[in-house]
Design a protein around this motif. Structure first.
Motif, PDB file in Angstrom:
ATOM      1  N   LEU A  32      41.578  40.966  10.824  1.00  0.00           N
ATOM      2  CA  LEU A  32      41.220  39.756  10.087  1.00  0.00           C
ATOM      3  C   LEU A  32      40.798  38.597  10.980  1.00  0.00           C
ATOM      4  CD1 LEU A  32      44.057  39.709   7.386  1.00  0.00           C
ATOM      5  CD2 LEU A  32      41.692  40.477   7.114  1.00  0.00           C
ATOM      6  N   LYS A  33      40.868  38.780  12.282  1.00  0.00           N
ATOM      7  CA  LYS A  33      40.560  37.682  13.196  1.00  0.00           C
ATOM      8  C   LYS A  33      39.163  37.100  12.995  1.00  0.00           C
ATOM      9  CE  LYS A  33      40.555  36.341  18.055  1.00  0.00           C
ATOM     10  NZ  LYS A  33      40.763  36.766  19.461  1.00  0.00           N
ATOM     11  N   PRO A  34      38.100  37.910  12.835  1.00  0.00           N
ATOM     12  CA  PRO A  34      36.766  37.309  12.636  1.00  0.00           C
ATOM     13  C   PRO A  34      36.680  36.415  11.404  1.00  0.00           C
ATOM     14  CG  PRO A  34      36.565  39.636  13.193  1.00  0.00           C
ATOM     15  CD  PRO A  34      38.019  39.383  12.928  1.00  0.00           C
ATOM     16  N   VAL A  35      37.484  36.734  10.382  1.00  0.00           N
ATOM     17  CA  VAL A  35      37.446  35.951   9.148  1.00  0.00           C
ATOM     18  C   VAL A  35      38.353  34.728   9.228  1.00  0.00           C
ATOM     19  CG1 VAL A  35      37.865  36.011   6.658  1.00  0.00           C
ATOM     20  CG2 VAL A  35      36.961  38.036   7.825  1.00  0.00           C
TER      21      VAL A  35
ATOM     22  N   PRO B 191      38.204  31.294  12.618  1.00  0.00           N
ATOM     23  CA  PRO B 191      37.469  30.019  12.543  1.00  0.00           C
ATOM     24  C   PRO B 191      38.249  28.899  11.863  1.00  0.00           C
ATOM     25  CG  PRO B 191      36.034  31.846  11.947  1.00  0.00           C
ATOM     26  CD  PRO B 191      37.421  32.389  12.025  1.00  0.00           C
ATOM     27  N   LEU B 192      39.318  29.234  11.134  1.00  0.00           N
ATOM     28  CA  LEU B 192      40.095  28.219  10.434  1.00  0.00           C
ATOM     29  C   LEU B 192      41.055  27.478  11.356  1.00  0.00           C
ATOM     30  CD1 LEU B 192      41.008  30.244   7.202  1.00  0.00           C
ATOM     31  CD2 LEU B 192      39.205  28.532   7.473  1.00  0.00           C
ATOM     32  N   VAL B 193      41.346  28.061  12.530  1.00  0.00           N
ATOM     33  CA  VAL B 193      42.328  27.467  13.440  1.00  0.00           C
ATOM     34  C   VAL B 193      41.773  27.445  14.856  1.00  0.00           C
ATOM     35  CG1 VAL B 193      44.327  28.146  12.045  1.00  0.00           C
ATOM     36  CG2 VAL B 193      43.439  29.720  13.767  1.00  0.00           C
ATOM     37  N   SER B 194      42.535  26.826  15.766  1.00  0.00           N
ATOM     38  CA  SER B 194      42.135  26.783  17.169  1.00  0.00           C
ATOM     39  C   SER B 194      42.505  28.096  17.862  1.00  0.00           C
ATOM     40  CB  SER B 194      42.833  25.616  17.866  1.00  0.00           C
ATOM     41  OG  SER B 194      44.237  25.854  17.922  1.00  0.00           O
ATOM     42  N   PRO B 195      41.919  28.379  19.042  1.00  0.00           N
ATOM     43  CA  PRO B 195      42.266  29.620  19.767  1.00  0.00           C
ATOM     44  C   PRO B 195      43.752  29.738  20.093  1.00  0.00           C
ATOM     45  CG  PRO B 195      40.243  28.684  20.642  1.00  0.00           C
ATOM     46  CD  PRO B 195      40.789  27.677  19.671  1.00  0.00           C
ATOM     47  N   ASP B 196      44.379  28.621  20.509  1.00  0.00           N
ATOM     48  CA  ASP B 196      45.814  28.680  20.830  1.00  0.00           C
ATOM     49  C   ASP B 196      46.656  28.968  19.593  1.00  0.00           C
ATOM     50  OD1 ASP B 196      45.816  28.278  23.622  1.00  0.00           O
ATOM     51  OD2 ASP B 196      45.457  26.136  23.336  1.00  0.00           O
ATOM     52  N   LEU B 197      46.270  28.408  18.467  1.00  0.00           N
ATOM     53  CA  LEU B 197      46.996  28.683  17.233  1.00  0.00           C
ATOM     54  C   LEU B 197      46.829  30.138  16.821  1.00  0.00           C
ATOM     55  CD1 LEU B 197      46.474  25.539  14.950  1.00  0.00           C
ATOM     56  CD2 LEU B 197      48.610  26.361  15.952  1.00  0.00           C
ATOM     57  N   TYR B 198      45.639  30.689  17.003  1.00  0.00           N
ATOM     58  CA  TYR B 198      45.482  32.093  16.625  1.00  0.00           C
ATOM     59  C   TYR B 198      46.218  33.014  17.592  1.00  0.00           C
ATOM     60  CZ  TYR B 198      43.683  35.700  13.680  1.00  0.00           C
ATOM     61  OH  TYR B 198      43.632  36.720  12.763  1.00  0.00           O
ATOM     62  N   LEU B 199      46.378  32.563  18.834  1.00  0.00           N
ATOM     63  CA  LEU B 199      47.237  33.317  19.744  1.00  0.00           C
ATOM     64  C   LEU B 199      48.666  33.346  19.208  1.00  0.00           C
ATOM     65  CD1 LEU B 199      47.520  34.790  22.458  1.00  0.00           C
ATOM     66  CD2 LEU B 199      47.981  32.567  23.515  1.00  0.00           C
TER      67      LEU B 199
END
Length: 332
Positions: free
Chosen positions: A85-88, A91-99
């Motif tokens: 689900l990362k590609p979808v 974009p809603l969050v920052s890279p550090d938040l998605y980490l």
């Protein structure tokens, strides 16, 4: 509406974040808080080791299909969802938040809330005890390995041997010591459950305070505008919804009984704040820790609210209340 309100611990987390934002610890005080936090985390895992009954684990291991399903949901389904689900969602969050989201996906299941919701929903409570406890124990080993794989795929570094060693020393060694001491203090620890709850929540609040203090000093709130925070809520809700639906219909497709389905849903969809925050402190020493633990804190509250509603609906249906009435929210 009471079931949608935050619980006392969530309010404590919010208060801790506010305190760290207004009065962040720095200098020598930060060093003192780090030492106190490390001691509290070691004590937490020691008490968990002393509380977990080996007899209960052995007695519940016979339902191996259920336990493997829960573990597969916790350590395979969630990381796959985070990656797929990362590609979808990214974009809603920052890279550090998605980490932080990816780290959330590698965490073990909760113990207390998984068992509590299974009990409320009239599920297989003994199996829930075994599954949740096994997930918590195995997570000490599996989560660092999964973090190494997931982070390597993001290009933000990998898992060092030092981090693995720190996990073993700070988390696993106290847990084993607690298991050894269980013969003498296990009954006392189980009798004084409030002590474990105090250490459990206190250690989390300490880590959150030190993590957010450092993050605030580095300009956390300038890096986290409201649209990004709202996006984080959407990402967490999407992950939880996928996990709840897959565990529910997957359990039915695999032919589990309704009691076992309930156990799989509530044990396989949870993520442990109690394990996640201490592990994040060890594994992400060079990263902005406040942004790493924020997804776990939000997911904690979202899963409590969603599972409270779901457990009540399961219970009403198990008691023979028609589905239409359950959907309408009529109380009994």
């Amino acid at each position: 509406m009471r079931r949608f309100l935050p619980d006392g611990f969530t309010l404590s987390l919010v208060a801790t974040v506010v305190l760290a934002s207004m009065l962040p610890c720095r200098g020598s005080a930060a060093g003192v808080f780090e030492v106190v936090t490390d001691v509290a985390i070691g004590l937490l895992f020691f008490l968990h080791g002393a509380k977990l009954s080996r007899e209960a684990v052995v007695a519940g291991m016979t339902n191996w299909r259920l336990h493997l399903t829960v573990l597969a949901s916790t350590f395979l389904l969630f990381p796959l969802l985070g990656i797929v689900l990362k590609p979808v969602l990214s974009p809603l969050v920052s890279p550090d938040l998605y980490l932080g989201i990816l780290f959330l996906c590698t965490l073990p299941s909760t113990v207390q809330s998984s068992i509590a919701f299974t009990s409320i929903a009239r599920g297989n409570v003994p199996a829930a005890i075994v599954s949740a406890s096994a997930s918590s124990l195995l997570g000490i080993f599996i989560t660092p390995l999964l973090v190494g794989v997931v982070i390597a795929g993001t290009g933000q570094g990998g898992l060092s041997l030092h981090a693995v060693g720190a996990i073993v020393v700070q988390l696993f060694v106290p847990f084993v010591a607690g298991q050894i001491a269980q013969r003498w203090i296990g009954g006392w620890v189980r009798k004084h459950a409030t002590l474990l709850t105090f250490v459990d929540r206190g250690s989390i609040l300490l880590v959150v305070y030190t993590a957010f203090s450092a993050a605030v000093l580095q300009g956390l709130w300038h890096q986290l505008p409201m649209p990004v925070l709202a996006g984080l809520v959407v990402v967490n809700a999407a992950l939880l919804t996928c996990a709840l639906l897959i565990t529910r219909y997957g359990a039915r497709a695999l032919g589990f009984t309704k009691e076992d389905e309930i156990t799989i849903v509530f044990c396989g969809s949870k993520k442990s704040l109690a394990a996640g925050v201490p592990m994040a402190k060890v594994l992400f020493a060079g990263h902005p820790l406040g942004l790493i633990v924020l997804p776990i804190m939000l997911f904690h509250q979202i899963q409590l609210m969603a599972c409270a509603v779901l457990a009540r609906r399961y219970a009403l249906r198990r008691d023979g209340v028609p589905a239409a009435i359950v959907a309408g929210g009529v109380r009994r």
